[in-house]
Design an enzyme around this catalytic site. Structure first.
Site, PDB file in Angstrom:
ATOM      1  CG  HIS A  54      -0.247   0.226   2.529  1.00 27.27           C
ATOM      2  ND1 HIS A  54       0.005   1.474   3.060  1.00 27.27           N
ATOM      3  CD2 HIS A  54       0.259  -0.668   3.424  1.00 27.27           C
ATOM      4  CE1 HIS A  54       0.623   1.340   4.209  1.00 27.27           C
ATOM      5  NE2 HIS A  54       0.795   0.055   4.464  1.00 27.27           N
ATOM      6  CB  CYS A  55       1.166   4.299  -1.737  1.00 26.80           C
ATOM      7  SG  CYS A  55      -0.344   4.544  -2.690  1.00 26.80           S
ATOM      8  CG  MET A  56       1.038   8.535   1.503  1.00 33.34           C
ATOM      9  SD  MET A  56       1.399  10.269   1.211  1.00 33.34           S
ATOM     10  CE  MET A  56       0.236  11.054   2.330  1.00 33.34           C
TER      11      MET A  56
END
Length: 459
Positions: A26-28
């Protein structure tokens, strides 16, 4: 059952079950899933999962969930699949069926057909995305400290010195962090990449004379760090091929460091320095000469780059501008893309009677004001189509305004209202006015001819 647990279960159900998941990351704002068989995904049903704001099909399946929530959903997905965040499930081709092998072959072919430029920008993004939380936190601390100093606070006070220390640390060691992530991205030993970054920013460089002149600490900036760390990985892999396993741990890193270390000082530093200087000169000249037109074009065409997930590839340019001229004039201009989208989304909210669409906007709009535009992009403007274009048009007006006002940012990692404390030369008001310009024009264009109710039928 917690909301995040339910989301994870619902998502797994729509993508073919936990057995179809190869990697969870995942990222932000996005949950990024690598799948064994993309054909098992029910995209229409996945988009309708409660809490999902949008879905992007790329080298990974990217599910837009939003900041904060995405971390919790990723953790639940990890629990469900038994895969740690970032861990890749084994893909033993000997135990695969003919159909599974065909799917894997198709995925490899898809990866092979990507353009080198797109792959380069994506790799650069992968290097900097893990650093964004630290850059955001440090930038906001620096912004708060600058606000206090401009308000008359004494920078020699202990509490102020501590704030400045906390805000500057990530930038002081950024080359090492970038080097580490670069080596990791290209499959090398991270510590060797970190050393590559450290070499190019080591104060001892000033005592070394090459080609008749002392070396300049940090010349070439992060472009040089990325290349040096990549070269560390390349050399390491090739040395390891010929090194006997019994002495590999001793001599592979030794020879790699010696080879790349000398090459970095004699070749990478001067070449990367010329490249860095050239990029900075061209960019500043474009903004100085192009003025409002340059700002409009840059802001108006930034959302498509975000749509492709390639916008993080510009991070080293922002950082190099900060390193060379003290601030990045590019960031406030590009930040108008998100502001134009906010204005367009407000117009959609005002006009539509679709309750599901209104609920999506209610959840995504607050973080849109704070500069996180992906939930709006994938949940509202892009699926609707025309509002995406009118958002870009609104952004162009804000970008033109920022270029004329010559606003610049002292930090990166945030945009929207969150960027205000980081604006240089006390031009906070002008930056905010630019935001309002983008909000207003994004709203006007979308309200007048960017949205019809029938567009919301498929949402």
């Amino acid at each position: 059952m917690k909301k995040e647990q339910q989301m994870a279960k619902d998502i797994l159900e729509k993508i073919g079950g936990k057995e179809n998941v190869q990697q969870v990351a995942h990222c932000m704002t996005r949950l990024r899933l690598s799948l064994k068989d993309d054909s098992k995904v029910n995209l229409n049903e996945l988009k309708r999962v409660d809490g999902v704001m949008g879905v992007v099909e790329d080298d990974t399946l990217q599910i837009v969930i939003g900041p904060g929530t995405v971390n919790k959903v990723a953790a639940e997905m990890s629990n469900e699949t038994g895969l740690a965040i970032g861990e890749m499930a084994d893909a033993n081709e000997d135990n695969m069926s003919f159909e599974e092998k065909a799917v894997m072959k198709k995925a490899k072919l898809k990866e092979k057909n990507k353009t080198p430029f797109k792959l380069f920008l994506r790799s650069v993004g992968n290097i900097f995305i893990p650093l964004i939380p630290g850059l955001v936190a440090s930038g906001l601390i620096n912004g708060a400290a600058n606000f206090a100093i401009n308000g008359g606070a004494d920078r020699t006070e202990t509490w102020m010195q501590i704030l400045l220390l906390l805000g500057s640390t990530v930038f002081a060691y950024l080359a090492i962090l970038v080097g580490w992530n670069t080596a990791k991205e290209f499959g090398g030993t991270p510590v060797l990449g970190a050393i590559a970054g450290g070499i190019l920013f080591n104060p001892m460089l000033a005592d070394i004379v090459i080609y008749g002149e002392p070396l300049i600490v940090g010349r070439g900036g992060l472009f040089g760090v990325i290349f040096a760390a990549w070269l560390m990985t390349f050399v390491e892999k090739n040395v390891r091929k010929v090194m006997h396993s019994s002495v590999d741990i001793l001599f592979t890193p030794l020879f790699t460091l010696l080879i790349v270390g000398f090459f970095a000082l004699y070749a990478i530093v001067p070449v990367a320095g010329v490249l860095s200087d050239g990029i900075m000169t061209v960019l500043t000249s474009v903004l100085d000469v192009g003025g409002a037109l340059a700002g409009a074009v840059l802001a108006g065409f930034f959302l498509p780059l975000v749509m492709l997930g390639l916008h993080h590839g510009l991070t080293p340019i922002h950082l190099e501008l900060m390193n060379t001229v003290g601030a990045t004039a590019l960031l406030p201009i590009l930040a108008m893309a998100g502001a134009g989208q906010v204005g367009a989304t407000i117009a959609v909210f005002v006009k539509t009677k679709n309750q599901r669409l209104k609920n999506i906007i209610k959840g995504a709009l607050p973080v849109g004001f704070l500069g996180i535009g992906e939930p709006l992009l994938y949940g509202v403007t892009l699926p609707l189509g025309r509002p995406f274009i009118t958002a870009c048009m609104g952004a162009a007006f804000g970008g033109a305004f920022q270029a004329v006002m010559q606003t610049a940012a002292l930090g990166i990692g945030v945009s929207g209202i969150s960027l205000i404390p980081l604006i240089a030369e006390n031009k906070y008001v002008w930056y905010f006015v630019g935001l309002v310009v983008s909000y207003v024009f994004g709203f006007i264009f979308t309200y007048l001819f960017g949205f019809k109710e029938e567009m919301a039928e498929g949402i």
